[in-house]
Design a protein around this motif. Structure first.
Motif, short mmCIF file in Angstrom:
data_model
loop_
_atom_site.label_atom_id
_atom_site.label_comp_id
_atom_site.label_asym_id
_atom_site.label_seq_id
_atom_site.Cartn_x
_atom_site.Cartn_y
_atom_site.Cartn_z
N SER A 34 29.52 -1.14 9.80
CA SER A 34 28.57 -0.17 9.27
C SER A 34 27.21 -0.34 9.94
CB SER A 34 28.44 -0.36 7.76
OG SER A 34 27.47 0.51 7.24
N LEU A 35 26.72 0.69 10.57
CA LEU A 35 25.38 0.72 11.15
C LEU A 35 24.60 1.80 10.41
CD1 LEU A 35 26.35 0.50 14.94
CD2 LEU A 35 25.58 -1.36 13.47
N ASP A 36 24.22 1.51 9.18
CA ASP A 36 23.66 2.57 8.34
C ASP A 36 22.18 2.40 8.00
OD1 ASP A 36 24.04 0.40 6.74
OD2 ASP A 36 25.19 1.43 5.21
N PHE A 37 21.48 1.43 8.60
CA PHE A 37 20.05 1.31 8.38
C PHE A 37 19.40 0.64 9.58
CE2 PHE A 37 21.44 -2.84 7.12
CZ PHE A 37 20.40 -3.68 7.48
N ALA A 38 18.09 0.83 9.68
CA ALA A 38 17.32 0.19 10.76
C ALA A 38 15.89 -0.02 10.27
CB ALA A 38 17.31 1.07 12.00
N TYR A 39 15.28 -1.11 10.70
CA TYR A 39 13.88 -1.35 10.43
C TYR A 39 13.07 -0.62 11.49
CZ TYR A 39 15.54 -5.09 7.42
OH TYR A 39 16.17 -5.80 6.45
N LEU A 40 12.09 0.16 11.08
CA LEU A 40 11.28 0.94 12.01
C LEU A 40 9.80 0.73 11.74
CD1 LEU A 40 13.14 4.37 11.76
CD2 LEU A 40 13.38 2.67 13.56
N TRP A 41 9.01 0.74 12.80
CA TRP A 41 7.56 0.78 12.67
C TRP A 41 7.16 2.24 12.69
CZ3 TRP A 41 4.57 -3.34 11.73
CH2 TRP A 41 5.10 -4.59 11.98
N ILE A 42 6.29 2.62 11.79
CA ILE A 42 5.84 4.01 11.69
C ILE A 42 4.36 4.07 12.06
CG2 ILE A 42 5.56 6.00 10.16
CD1 ILE A 42 8.47 5.19 10.62
N GLN A 43 4.00 5.01 12.93
CA GLN A 43 2.60 5.26 13.26
C GLN A 43 2.23 6.63 12.74
OE1 GLN A 43 2.36 4.91 17.53
NE2 GLN A 43 1.54 2.84 17.36
N ILE A 44 1.08 6.72 12.10
CA ILE A 44 0.57 8.00 11.61
C ILE A 44 -0.68 8.31 12.42
CG2 ILE A 44 -0.32 9.25 9.62
CD1 ILE A 44 1.29 7.20 7.90
N TRP A 45 -0.62 9.38 13.16
CA TRP A 45 -1.72 9.76 14.04
C TRP A 45 -2.69 10.71 13.34
CZ3 TRP A 45 -2.27 7.97 19.06
CH2 TRP A 45 -1.21 7.18 19.52
N ASP A 46 -3.97 10.62 13.72
CA ASP A 46 -5.03 11.52 13.27
C ASP A 46 -5.27 11.48 11.76
OD1 ASP A 46 -5.50 12.40 15.89
OD2 ASP A 46 -3.95 13.94 15.72
N VAL A 70 5.82 -7.19 6.38
CA VAL A 70 6.12 -8.12 7.46
C VAL A 70 4.90 -8.76 8.10
CG1 VAL A 70 8.32 -7.07 8.04
CG2 VAL A 70 6.24 -6.26 9.16
N GLU A 71 3.72 -8.19 7.91
CA GLU A 71 2.55 -8.73 8.60
C GLU A 71 1.32 -8.86 7.73
OE1 GLU A 71 1.43 -6.86 12.20
OE2 GLU A 71 3.05 -7.74 13.30
N ARG A 72 1.46 -8.99 6.46
CA ARG A 72 0.28 -9.11 5.61
C ARG A 72 -0.42 -10.44 5.91
NH1 ARG A 72 0.62 -7.40 -0.42
NH2 ARG A 72 1.08 -5.53 0.75
N ARG A 73 -1.70 -10.33 6.23
CA ARG A 73 -2.49 -11.52 6.53
C ARG A 73 -2.97 -12.17 5.23
NH1 ARG A 73 -3.39 -7.72 10.41
NH2 ARG A 73 -3.21 -8.44 12.55
N ARG A 74 -3.40 -13.43 5.32
CA ARG A 74 -3.89 -14.15 4.13
C ARG A 74 -5.15 -13.52 3.57
NH1 ARG A 74 -2.99 -20.24 6.35
NH2 ARG A 74 -0.73 -20.13 6.36
N ASN A 75 -6.05 -13.08 4.42
CA ASN A 75 -7.32 -12.50 3.99
C ASN A 75 -7.21 -10.97 4.02
OD1 ASN A 75 -9.92 -11.70 3.53
ND2 ASN A 75 -10.83 -12.86 5.21
N PRO A 76 -7.25 -10.30 2.87
CA PRO A 76 -7.10 -8.84 2.86
C PRO A 76 -8.19 -8.12 3.66
CG PRO A 76 -7.09 -9.72 0.62
CD PRO A 76 -7.38 -10.85 1.54
N ASP A 77 -9.38 -8.75 3.82
CA ASP A 77 -10.45 -8.12 4.60
C ASP A 77 -10.14 -8.15 6.10
OD1 ASP A 77 -11.88 -7.65 2.30
OD2 ASP A 77 -12.93 -9.58 2.41
N ASP A 78 -9.13 -8.90 6.50
CA ASP A 78 -8.76 -9.04 7.90
C ASP A 78 -7.65 -8.06 8.29
OD1 ASP A 78 -9.00 -10.15 10.43
OD2 ASP A 78 -7.49 -11.68 10.03
N GLN A 79 -7.30 -7.11 7.42
CA GLN A 79 -6.26 -6.13 7.71
C GLN A 79 -6.72 -5.20 8.83
OE1 GLN A 79 -3.19 -5.77 6.25
NE2 GLN A 79 -3.49 -7.56 4.99
N THR A 80 -5.84 -4.90 9.75
CA THR A 80 -6.14 -4.00 10.85
C THR A 80 -5.20 -2.81 10.77
OG1 THR A 80 -6.79 -5.84 12.23
CG2 THR A 80 -6.34 -3.78 13.34
N PHE A 81 -5.74 -1.63 10.60
CA PHE A 81 -4.93 -0.43 10.48
C PHE A 81 -5.12 0.51 11.67
CE2 PHE A 81 -5.44 -1.80 6.09
CZ PHE A 81 -4.12 -1.86 5.71
N LEU A 82 -6.10 0.25 12.52
CA LEU A 82 -6.38 1.17 13.61
C LEU A 82 -5.93 0.59 14.92
CD1 LEU A 82 -9.95 2.28 12.54
CD2 LEU A 82 -7.82 3.47 12.13
#
Length: 82
Positions: A34-46, A70-82
Motif C-alpha cells: 500500500s502506497l497511500d500516503f506521503a509526507y509533503l512540505w507545503i509552501q503558500i505564496w503571497d 517536524v521543525e518546531r524550535r525551542r524558542n517560539p520567537d525564533d520561528q522562521t516562516f518567510l
C-alpha cells in the motif's frame, strides 16, 4: 534511493515518487503493498504578513491533511516562516 526509502517520499521530474523496500521473503506482492500516503512540505505564496503565523499554517495544513510537527524550535520567537 536510500534517502527516499528513509524519508518515505521524494520527487522525480516534479512528480511525487513513493518507494517501499521490497521484501519477497515477507510475502510482499503487488496486491498487498500500500502506497497511500506521503509526507509533503507545503509552501503558500503571497500570503499577507498578518497571515504568516504558526496558527494559520497549522489551520491551512489541517485542511490538506494531517499536520506533522517536524521543525518546531525551542524558542517560539525564533520561528522562521518567510
Amino acid at each position: 534511493m536510500e534517502r527516499i526509502l528513509h524519508d518515505g517520499s521524494g520527487t522525480f521530474d516534479n512528480q511525487l515518487l513513493l518507494l517501499q523496500k521490497w521484501h519477497s521473503d515477507r510475502g510482499m506482492n503487488a496486491r498487498n503493498v500500500s502506497l497511500d500516503f506521503a509526507y509533503l512540505w507545503i509552501q503558500i505564496w503571497d500570503a499577507s504578513f498578518n497571515m504568516v503565523s504558526l496558527t494559520v499554517a497549522t489551520k491551512v495544513g489541517g485542511r490538506l491533511g494531517k499536520v506533522e510537527d517536524v521543525e518546531r524550535r525551542r524558542n517560539p520567537d525564533d520561528q522562521t516562516f518567510l
